[in-house]
Design a protein around this motif. Structure first.
Motif, mmCIF file in Angstrom:
data_model
loop_
_atom_site.group_PDB
_atom_site.id
_atom_site.type_symbol
_atom_site.label_atom_id
_atom_site.label_comp_id
_atom_site.label_asym_id
_atom_site.label_seq_id
_atom_site.Cartn_x
_atom_site.Cartn_y
_atom_site.Cartn_z
ATOM 1 N N ARG A 75 4.310 -3.171 -15.272
ATOM 2 C CA ARG A 75 2.931 -2.906 -15.659
ATOM 3 C C ARG A 75 2.794 -1.490 -16.195
ATOM 4 N N ALA A 101 0.839 -1.202 0.000
ATOM 5 C CA ALA A 101 0.000 0.000 0.000
ATOM 6 C C ALA A 101 0.872 1.249 0.000
ATOM 7 N N SER A 139 -2.052 8.335 0.459
ATOM 8 C CA SER A 139 -3.334 7.666 0.585
ATOM 9 C C SER A 139 -3.285 6.605 1.690
ATOM 10 N N GLU A 142 0.378 1.387 -16.244
ATOM 11 C CA GLU A 142 -0.765 1.610 -15.370
ATOM 12 C C GLU A 142 -2.040 1.740 -16.202
ATOM 13 N N VAL A 143 -3.046 0.987 -15.782
ATOM 14 C CA VAL A 143 -4.331 1.115 -16.464
ATOM 15 C C VAL A 143 -5.012 2.371 -15.944
ATOM 16 N N GLU A 144 -5.588 3.076 -16.831
ATOM 17 C CA GLU A 144 -6.194 4.348 -16.437
ATOM 18 C C GLU A 144 -7.592 4.421 -17.041
ATOM 19 N N ARG A 145 -8.560 4.754 -16.207
ATOM 20 C CA ARG A 145 -9.885 4.998 -16.774
ATOM 21 C C ARG A 145 -10.336 6.369 -16.352
ATOM 22 N N VAL A 146 -10.877 7.073 -17.291
ATOM 23 C CA VAL A 146 -11.277 8.441 -16.956
ATOM 24 C C VAL A 146 -12.796 8.535 -16.957
ATOM 25 N N VAL A 184 2.506 1.900 -3.270
ATOM 26 C CA VAL A 184 1.605 2.423 -4.294
ATOM 27 C C VAL A 184 1.330 3.906 -4.062
ATOM 28 N N ASN A 185 1.029 4.282 -2.840
ATOM 29 C CA ASN A 185 0.664 5.671 -2.558
ATOM 30 C C ASN A 185 0.773 5.973 -1.059
#
Ligand SMILES: Nc1ncnc2c1ncn2[C@@H]1O[C@H](COP(=O)(O)OP(=O)(O)O)[C@@H](O)[C@H]1O
Ligand SMILES: [Mg+2]
Lengths: 292, 236
Positions: free
Chosen positions: A286, A168, A175, A288-292, A171-172
């Motif tokens: 990887r 965790a 957060s 990074e998969v990104e969805r907007v 990753v960030n």
């Protein structure tokens, strides 16, 4: 038969590159810094282990002690040195880690001198016969130790709360702190763990190379190539790439006369450049998969 | 008794102060709405409460001064902050995100129960439990962020624009659910919301910010009925 031994030799050196590459990947995932001092810290740890043997500890116990001390050293360096630069530009972290490389190098020379020092054998001499092939205990032991390390890391990261905390924070951190995770402590522990892995690499090569301040320089280059080739944030990728590098290097050195022993170090670097040209995120990194 | 009592909060970014002496409180088990136009300083107030920003003023939470400078310690004191935007750990799975929320809890069974509870509230989290959080849509990530906050069983929930990116129906459900959690868990909420109607409907107290200062504060129904507020935020 020659082929078999060359592949085996490659796997053995590859396992040592893999241990240091894993250290680099762990430190990178924890703090986003490619730690160029990882090899030099490993040298420091190997000397620590040697010092412990000189006060009468058996070699395995000395190595265990050095691993533990390395955790402390790694955690200390993260907290006291790297912490200040983690939020800065990535380039700053790299420059600081090169500074760390030089400082640790100097420290090792200062404490232990620069002459070659023999490190006691870790595995017994001799070999185990399987049919008509003989595998030395050193080769077998090195590969088995690395496999055990991989299994232990896999368990730690995927099956424990501490491991989830590490991931965790990697990753960030910001957060993660919102869930109350002690971010600083986890980063320190990450670097401590990386230092211990490096120490393992250092003590595994030490019997073959003799102790000297520059003994990990080559290994560092291979390990960096493996870490980048594997995708920098993928422990699995780093190990596979390290084995690949060890084997390809050995085969090229033996079977392509034009390369021979002198040029074989170029092989992993060319391999790295080629792969990065076609897959900038490395073999197992990887996007990074990104969805907007 | 107020769960959170903020007096004279002044904070900002580096040398630029954007919040000037704000007073606000959240009653125990209460809901306070923090309203104001874009750029009024609402997010900044929440970030200062969570310990991300340097600040001045008196902040008392649950009878103790709120630790400053360490968001982890604020979280461990019982405040869960769902930040504006996507408050998820993108490369971890949905399940792992929820687990991180409950990572510091000792009661394993409670964690498992709350995990199931979260997945009942937001069924999409169960359906996509193995997906990487970064693959979820904006609304799904918002639900995940809220679920992760629930998993720590906070005393106080800070919600920054929770409806951003959520479908109106989901937003409606979320806002209907909050009063229930207040009862079930004794949760108190400080909510920042562009949609002032929604927030005022569940709030018992409201504070209106303008340029980093409180211009209006009082019981939610009074604020909702206030002419200036109706003109500015409720579209009258
Ligand atoms: N990271 C930052 N650095 C400097 N100024 C900021 C930063 N974030 C916000 N601000 C400024 O602080 C003020 C308040 O912003 P914010 O708290 O985000 O408003 P709100 O959440 O009410 O829309 C704005 O003028 C904004 O420009
Ligand atoms: Mg905002």
């Amino acid at each position: 038969m020659l082929l078999f031994y060359q592949v085996l030799d490659g796997l053995v050196s590859g396992s040592i590159y893999a241990a240091l590459a894993l250290a680099i990947v762990l430190a990178y995932r924890a703090t986003g810094v490619i730690n160029f001092a990882q090899g030099q810290m490993a040298v420091f740890s190997a000397y620590l282990a040697w010092s412990l043997t000189t006060i009468g500890l058996p070699v395995w116990l000395a190595i265990a002690g050095a691993l533990l001390l390395s955790v402390v050293v790694g955690a200390f360096l993260e907290r006291v040195v790297m912490r200040r630069f983690e939020s800065a530009e990535p380039l700053v972290g790299i420059v600081v880690s090169i500074g760390l490389f030089i400082s640790v190098n100097g420290l090792v020379s200062l404490i232990w001198g620069t002459s070659l020092t023999q490190f006691p054998a870790v595995f017994p001499a001799g070999s185990i016969e399987l049919g008509d092939v003989g595998i030395t205990y050193v080769a077998l032991g090195t590969v088995v130790v690395l496999l055990l390390v991989i299994a232990a890391l896999q368990l730690l990261f995927m099956r424990t709360r501490l491991g989830l905390g590490f991931r965790a924070v990697a990753v960030n951190p910001e957060s993660s702190s919102l869930s109350g995770l002690p971010v600083g402590l986890l980063l320190m522990t990450g670097w401590g763990l990386a230092a211990a892995l490096g120490a393992l690499a250092g003590t595994l090569v030490a019997p073959a190379l003799y102790l000297q301040p520059g003994m990990m320089d080559m290994v560092l280059i291979y390990a960096l190539a493996a870490a980048v080739l594997g995708g920098l944030d993928s422990p699995f990728g780093a190990v596979v790439a390290a084995w690949l590098i060890g084997v390809v290097e050995n085969l090229a050195g033996t079977f392509i006369p034009a390369i021979g022993n002198d040029l074989k170090i170029a092989v992993p670097l060319v391999l790295m450049c080629l792969v990065l040209f076609f897959r900038p995120q490395g073999l197992f990194g990887r996007v990074e998969v990104e969805r907007v | 008794m107020n769960l959170l009592e903020v007096t004279g909060l002044t904070t900002g970014y580096g040398s630029s102060t954007v919040v000037h002496g704000v007073d606000l409180h959240v009653a125990a088990h209460g809901v306070t709405a923090l309203l104001g136009a874009n750029g009024a300083g609402k997010t900044t107030v929440l970030r200062a409460l969570s310990g991300f920003l340097r600040r001045q003023g008196q902040l008392v939470f649950d009878g103790h001064p709120l630790p400053s400078g360490s968001p982890s310690r604020v979280a461990r004191a019982g405040i869960a902050h769902v930040p504006q935007g996507r408050g998820t750990l993108r490369q971890l799975t949905v399940r792992e995100n929820l687990a991180v929320g409950g990572l510091l809890r000792r009661d394993r069974e409670g964690v498992a129960q709350d995990m199931a509870h979260c997945e009942d509230l937001f069924p999409v989290l169960r359906a996509r439990r193995g997906s990487q959080a970064g693959e979820l849509s904006g609304g799904e990530q918002q639900m995940l962020a809220i679920g992760r906050a629930f998993m720590s069983r906070p005393k106080l929930l800070l919600l920054d624009e929770p409806s951003l990116g959520l479908a109106p129906r989901i937003t409606q459900e979320l806002f209907e659910m909050l009063p229930r959690l207040r009862q079930d868990w004794g949760l108190a909420v400080l909510v920042v919301e562009q949609n002032a109607n929604l927030a005022l409907a569940i709030a018992d107290h409201a504070v209106v910010l303008e340029a980093g200062q409180v211009v209006l504060a009082g019981p939610a129904p009074d604020i909702a009925g206030h002419d200036d507020v109706r003109r500015a935020y409720l579209g009258d």
